[in-house]
Write an enzyme that holds these catalytic residues in place. Sequence first.
Site, PDB file in Angstrom:
ATOM      1  N   HIS A   1       0.642  -1.352  -0.186  1.00  0.00           N
ATOM      2  CA  HIS A   1      -0.156  -0.025  -0.143  1.00  0.00           C
ATOM      3  C   HIS A   1       0.834   1.292  -0.104  1.00  0.00           C
ATOM      4  CE1 HIS A   1      -3.106  -2.583   0.919  1.00  0.00           C
ATOM      5  NE2 HIS A   1      -4.148  -1.865   0.569  1.00  0.00           N
ATOM      6  N   GLY A   2       2.126   1.096   0.792  1.00  0.00           N
ATOM      7  CA  GLY A   2       2.968   2.309   0.816  1.00  0.00           C
ATOM      8  C   GLY A   2       4.044   2.225   1.346  1.00  0.00           C
TER       9      GLY A   2
END
Lengths: 481, 353
Positions: free
Chosen positions: A324-325
Amino acid sequence: MLFNSLSFAIFLPIVFALYWLTKTRRKQNILLMIASYYFYACWDWRFLFLLAFSTFLDYYTGVKIEESKKKSYKKFWFWLSVSVNLGFLGFFKYYNFFAESFSELFAGFGFQINPWVLQIILPVGISFYTFHGLSYVIDIYKERIKAEKSWIDYALFVSFFPLLVAGPIERATHLLPQIKRERNFSYSNSVDGLRQILWGLFKKMVVADNCAYYANMIFNDYHNYTGVTLIFGAVLFAFQIYGDFSGYSDIALGTARLFGFDLLRNFSYPYFSRDIAEFWRRWHISLSSWFRDYLYIPLGGSKGGNWMRIRNTFIIFIVSGFWHGANWTFIIWGFLNALFIMPSIVLKTNRNNLNIVAEGRTFPNFREIIQLIVTFSLACFAWIFFRSASVTDAFAYIGRLFSTLGTGIGYPYKLLNGDLRVLIFVVIMLIFEWFMREELHPLRRPFTKLPTAARWIIYFLLATLVLLFAGEQAEFIYFQF
Amino acid sequence: MKKFIIRTLLFLSPFLIIEISQGFLPIYAFTHKFYESPMYKSTVVPHNYPIYANQKGEMTGVGDLCFNTKYEIPKDESYITDELGFRNDKFVKNPDILIIGDSYTMGATLNQSQLFTNQLIKNSNYSVYGMAPIDFSIIDKLLKLGIIQKPKYIIYQRVERGEVPKIEYFDNSFSNQLKYKYNNLWTLGNTSVFLDKISRGYINNYAKAKITKSRGTGIQSKVEDKLFFYDTKHTNPSQKWMNINIKSLESYKKYCDSIGSQFIYLPMPNKETVYFDKVPLEKQPDYLFRIGNILKQKNINYYPTIEFYNNFRKTDNRMLYQYDDSHWNALASELIAKELIKKIEEEEEERTN
């Protein structure tokens, strides 16, 4: 170009009209590919080269893997594709994270290192189209599919605009055969596509964007709020991210259906789950199943006893968080979800709830209500990490939530200043979804069995809500991933 | 397919009719203040400047702080926008004084004749051109594209609570020149205005405001019922924020020096700074005094508006701001225009001596 923008409202009918005026499958695919590249260029035309290169790489290595007679050649082409794909993803998405994390680590030992941090712009959708390409190459390597020979068809598979920037993460086994098949216009499919788009717009623009207003207010200034308001903030964020991402997926699926494609389902009413395992079978399904098929199972899956199941579960959840990041908040979010799912993994109850909650009944029983509440609460708790700017903020938020739980009970009402719109929107969404939870989306059968006038009134009301009560935040959260 | 298209259009037609009808209505049909009436809202409509060009009309507006309450004060606002879209009686290619500012320069709630630029023209022999609301960076673009000639004076007006952004230089590449010409083609024929009007959703906003009984959220004075303030959050900005603003102002001065124009910074005090005693605040916010001292040390020319206002209030009871709005009134616009001209003339005299 955002799905909830005027430019997309102009773009979509034009592409739709040209597409169905075009008679042959090949021309339709060319048109869709050009439209998809234009769609992507509207964000940043420079990244078109990256998209085209990534597409070419996987197309070429796919063909080479298939053509190679020797195992070692196959391996070479396979690892070339995987390493370049992951190299790009790592560079654009994670380089600064690792540089800064190493610097902080060394600082902990008393060494001051100035990391070489780059001003990198994250290409929109890179995590999604990289995973498309990876699954394609892995499937060829594992001889599950044949390499695609048509460059246009393969390029369309990677760049098809409804799924290009935020999924669902498609599989070559599912989408490529549709790209290669003749497609005829279907009235019922197209109407259903429009219904799903309408429902997606409602979830994104009305539910998510209105929740975002208050969730941002609370998360950005959590020091000044007390327990109940902080719980309220986490709950609103839970509905914000659900409305935002599942709304996006609905629009993507509906749009694809207008062109005669069926994309993979990405959400299946996750907040109506009775345990975390069920939640993860219903949330971002295309990513969960990707990790299951291309990471969990190759790692041994659940064949090697409890310890291997535990290890593999932690690995896929942490990797999923990292996907996701580049932030520790996402990693902890993944870790927490792995932790929450652990009891059911150890007790082997993770596949207990494969059916739909209260199936065949209108309302859930007491036990199910408690299960739904507990699962939703756990999800909300984990969302605090997902939403917070840093791990320190997340812990401070949770610390403050518990330490001030008894104070300011009426404050969420004051915060809304008597304007209960946001809660009404959430309730409308939940009612529709609860009663239609056996369907792909809530505006499907048996909804369509209602009298035409009643259906049209509902469509008009939803569209009016979208036009009148669209919130301020336009961008989709998952675009940053 | 035919059935699908007909049914879809049938469903969309009420919405399309409502949206398209906006294109034929006056620009202020669904707004209560001129300031937002002619602003481009859509990012997909081609335009070069932020406001609709060549508009002329009159409307009744109210202030931004307590609209839809018994305290709102209706005002007649006449307006003219020139060929670039800025609120001037006419476009001036070769101005002596170029003002770049925010809503104060644009003249929120003021008549055309009461505009700051028109007051400067009325009280001097200079040719004056005003551009607002826009950033300082516009000058570089206008000069490079040859739209405006180098002015003698460049006045940068900014409200106290507003950030002073970093200067961004215009890339005068062939593609940007083409883009400028392309956007102009749209703007000349009023097509952009029509498209923007049908896409800006003012009817929706108006309906929403009516349904939710939206009203101004200004802070009412505890001393005077009819007096409202924007907020009291911006009365004590951080040192970091001040440093950013000073850095930007330094770069503006440097830019003006490089092209041979005189730079003057004209800070507009927040209403709550001038009337701090009516909010009431314990003491007058001192940001403008602090920044003034630093600018003096750095030799950056500025007009000390707050000091003028304080002195004015000692001898005159007349209001300098609108009661129901956060902006200055016609009196303040006129007074500051006269003061600025006086300053410019004094400086010119000094230079010639």
